[in-house]
Design a protein around this motif. Structure first.
Motif, PDB file in Angstrom:
ATOM      1  N   ILE A  26       0.862  -1.176   0.000  1.00  0.00           N
ATOM      2  CA  ILE A  26       0.000   0.000   0.000  1.00  0.00           C
ATOM      3  C   ILE A  26       0.899   1.226   0.000  1.00  0.00           C
ATOM      4  O   ILE A  26       1.777   1.362   0.846  1.00  0.00           O
ATOM      5  CB  ILE A  26      -0.913   0.034   1.248  1.00  0.00           C
ATOM      6  CG1 ILE A  26      -1.802  -1.206   1.287  1.00  0.00           C
ATOM      7  CG2 ILE A  26      -1.774   1.295   1.254  1.00  0.00           C
ATOM      8  CD1 ILE A  26      -2.661  -1.309   2.532  1.00  0.00           C
ATOM      9  N   THR A  27       0.701   2.089  -0.957  1.00  0.00           N
ATOM     10  CA  THR A  27       1.526   3.286  -1.047  1.00  0.00           C
ATOM     11  C   THR A  27       0.643   4.522  -1.020  1.00  0.00           C
ATOM     12  O   THR A  27      -0.566   4.447  -1.126  1.00  0.00           O
ATOM     13  CB  THR A  27       2.354   3.280  -2.341  1.00  0.00           C
ATOM     14  OG1 THR A  27       1.458   3.220  -3.472  1.00  0.00           O
ATOM     15  CG2 THR A  27       3.284   2.081  -2.386  1.00  0.00           C
ATOM     16  N   GLY A  28       1.288   5.655  -0.881  1.00  0.00           N
ATOM     17  CA  GLY A  28       0.545   6.915  -0.842  1.00  0.00           C
ATOM     18  C   GLY A  28       1.221   7.884   0.091  1.00  0.00           C
ATOM     19  O   GLY A  28       2.441   7.878   0.251  1.00  0.00           O
ATOM     20  N   GLU A  29       0.436   8.712   0.737  1.00  0.00           N
ATOM     21  CA  GLU A  29       0.968   9.741   1.620  1.00  0.00           C
ATOM     22  C   GLU A  29       1.799   9.140   2.753  1.00  0.00           C
ATOM     23  O   GLU A  29       1.417   8.149   3.361  1.00  0.00           O
ATOM     24  CB  GLU A  29      -0.183  10.567   2.204  1.00  0.00           C
ATOM     25  CG  GLU A  29       0.271  11.705   3.104  1.00  0.00           C
ATOM     26  CD  GLU A  29      -0.878  12.589   3.546  1.00  0.00           C
ATOM     27  OE1 GLU A  29      -0.870  13.034   4.709  1.00  0.00           O
ATOM     28  OE2 GLU A  29      -1.786  12.825   2.726  1.00  0.00           O
ATOM     29  N   GLU A  30       2.935   9.750   3.024  1.00  0.00           N
ATOM     30  CA  GLU A  30       3.791   9.321   4.125  1.00  0.00           C
ATOM     31  C   GLU A  30       3.505  10.178   5.359  1.00  0.00           C
ATOM     32  O   GLU A  30       2.909  11.251   5.262  1.00  0.00           O
ATOM     33  CB  GLU A  30       5.271   9.465   3.740  1.00  0.00           C
ATOM     34  CG  GLU A  30       5.687   8.638   2.526  1.00  0.00           C
ATOM     35  CD  GLU A  30       5.683   7.142   2.801  1.00  0.00           C
ATOM     36  OE1 GLU A  30       5.695   6.762   3.992  1.00  0.00           O
ATOM     37  OE2 GLU A  30       5.676   6.363   1.833  1.00  0.00           O
ATOM     38  N   ARG A 116      -4.403   7.207   2.223  1.00  0.00           N
ATOM     39  CA  ARG A 116      -4.085   5.941   1.561  1.00  0.00           C
ATOM     40  C   ARG A 116      -5.339   5.098   1.312  1.00  0.00           C
ATOM     41  O   ARG A 116      -5.368   4.288   0.386  1.00  0.00           O
ATOM     42  CB  ARG A 116      -3.079   5.153   2.393  1.00  0.00           C
ATOM     43  CG  ARG A 116      -1.693   5.775   2.401  1.00  0.00           C
ATOM     44  CD  ARG A 116      -0.635   4.844   2.936  1.00  0.00           C
ATOM     45  NE  ARG A 116       0.695   5.423   2.782  1.00  0.00           N
ATOM     46  CZ  ARG A 116       1.826   4.743   2.789  1.00  0.00           C
ATOM     47  NH1 ARG A 116       1.797   3.428   2.954  1.00  0.00           N
ATOM     48  NH2 ARG A 116       2.985   5.341   2.641  1.00  0.00           N
ATOM     49  N   THR A 175      -3.662  -0.858   6.180  1.00  0.00           N
ATOM     50  CA  THR A 175      -3.285   0.499   5.783  1.00  0.00           C
ATOM     51  C   THR A 175      -2.453   1.161   6.872  1.00  0.00           C
ATOM     52  O   THR A 175      -1.435   1.816   6.581  1.00  0.00           O
ATOM     53  CB  THR A 175      -4.536   1.344   5.498  1.00  0.00           C
ATOM     54  OG1 THR A 175      -5.319   0.700   4.489  1.00  0.00           O
ATOM     55  CG2 THR A 175      -4.154   2.741   5.011  1.00  0.00           C
ATOM     56  N   SER A 178       1.029  -0.181   6.830  1.00  0.00           N
ATOM     57  CA  SER A 178       1.826   0.269   5.682  1.00  0.00           C
ATOM     58  C   SER A 178       2.560   1.582   5.953  1.00  0.00           C
ATOM     59  O   SER A 178       3.516   1.912   5.255  1.00  0.00           O
ATOM     60  CB  SER A 178       0.931   0.423   4.440  1.00  0.00           C
ATOM     61  OG  SER A 178       0.109   1.579   4.529  1.00  0.00           O
TER      62      SER A 178
END
Length: 224
Positions: A26-30, A116, A175, A178
């Protein structure tokens, strides 16, 4: 001796089990923590808050108080002190009404998690926010097995137990994991996820027994 916190407490948590969580892509905002505005010696905020920058918004409902909050707590890299105060009160111990100053990074974790999930404007249902030591101790002893840790992150203003309508508990857990931003507890029977900004770790509490022939390990919820 029973304290004022014991009255009305009901344990919804069951027996515990530890399971292995497979990595989830799962990728996206850190999670990148912001900063507080400059403060002068008098304690007043110096300068104006930025009027440009990415707004960080949270929409939440407290399942115990019935209160709702829709707030922008950060703009760009700068936290908004007044907004943080409102969040602190919103997440107060609903048994004692005590308030603690939450670690702002916890809110960044929630925002990144919702991003995410593709639900930046979605509502977070708060199952538990701050807990005083008194409340934490009462909850620990309200049932034989509660899943409440003796040194809970909730007492530090570092943790929130939550649900997101329309999102399964498993998806919410994956999520949160992640992000690699702190502790994540999975409570499949009670249907909520614990998210904190303590050490990175994970646990499961209240999982249904596995099928015969598979190993079943009792686990201790170390971070709730």
């Amino acid at each position: 001796m029973r304290t004022r916190v014991h009255a009305g407490l009901r344990s919804t948590l069951r027996t515990s089990a530890r399971t292995k969580t497979h990595p989830v892509a799962i990728t996206g905002e850190e999670v990148v923590p912001g900063v507080m505005p400059d403060v002068v010696s008098s304690g007043a905020v110096s300068g104006e808050l930025p009027d440009e920058g990415k707004p960080y918004q949270l929409r939440m409902t407290n399942l115990h108080t019935g209160e709702s909050l829709d707030i922008i707590y950060r703009v760009g890299d700068t936290y908004i002190p007044e907004a943080l105060e409102k969040l602190n009160y919103f997440l107060r111990d609903h048994y004692t009404q005590d308030v603690v100053q939450y670690e702002p990074k916890e809110f960044d974790v929630l925002h990144a998690m919702m991003s995410r999930l593709g639900r930046v404007s979605g509502i977070i249902q708060v199952v538990c926010g701050y807990r005083t030591p008194e409340t934490n101790e009462a909850l620990r002893h309200s049932s034989i097995k509660t899943g409440v840790a003796e040194h809970s992150q909730h007492m530090e203003g570092h943790a929130i137990d939550l649900r997101v309508p329309g999102v399964s508990t498993a998806q919410l857990r994956n999520t949160a994991l992640s992000l690699h931003a702190g502790g994540v507890g999975y409570y499949p029977i009670s249907q909520f996820v614990h998210v904190d900004v303590g050490p990175v770790r994970e646990w499961v509490f209240g999982a249904a027994p596995r099928k015969p022939g598979r190993r079943y390990h009792a686990a201790r919820a170390t971070g709730m």
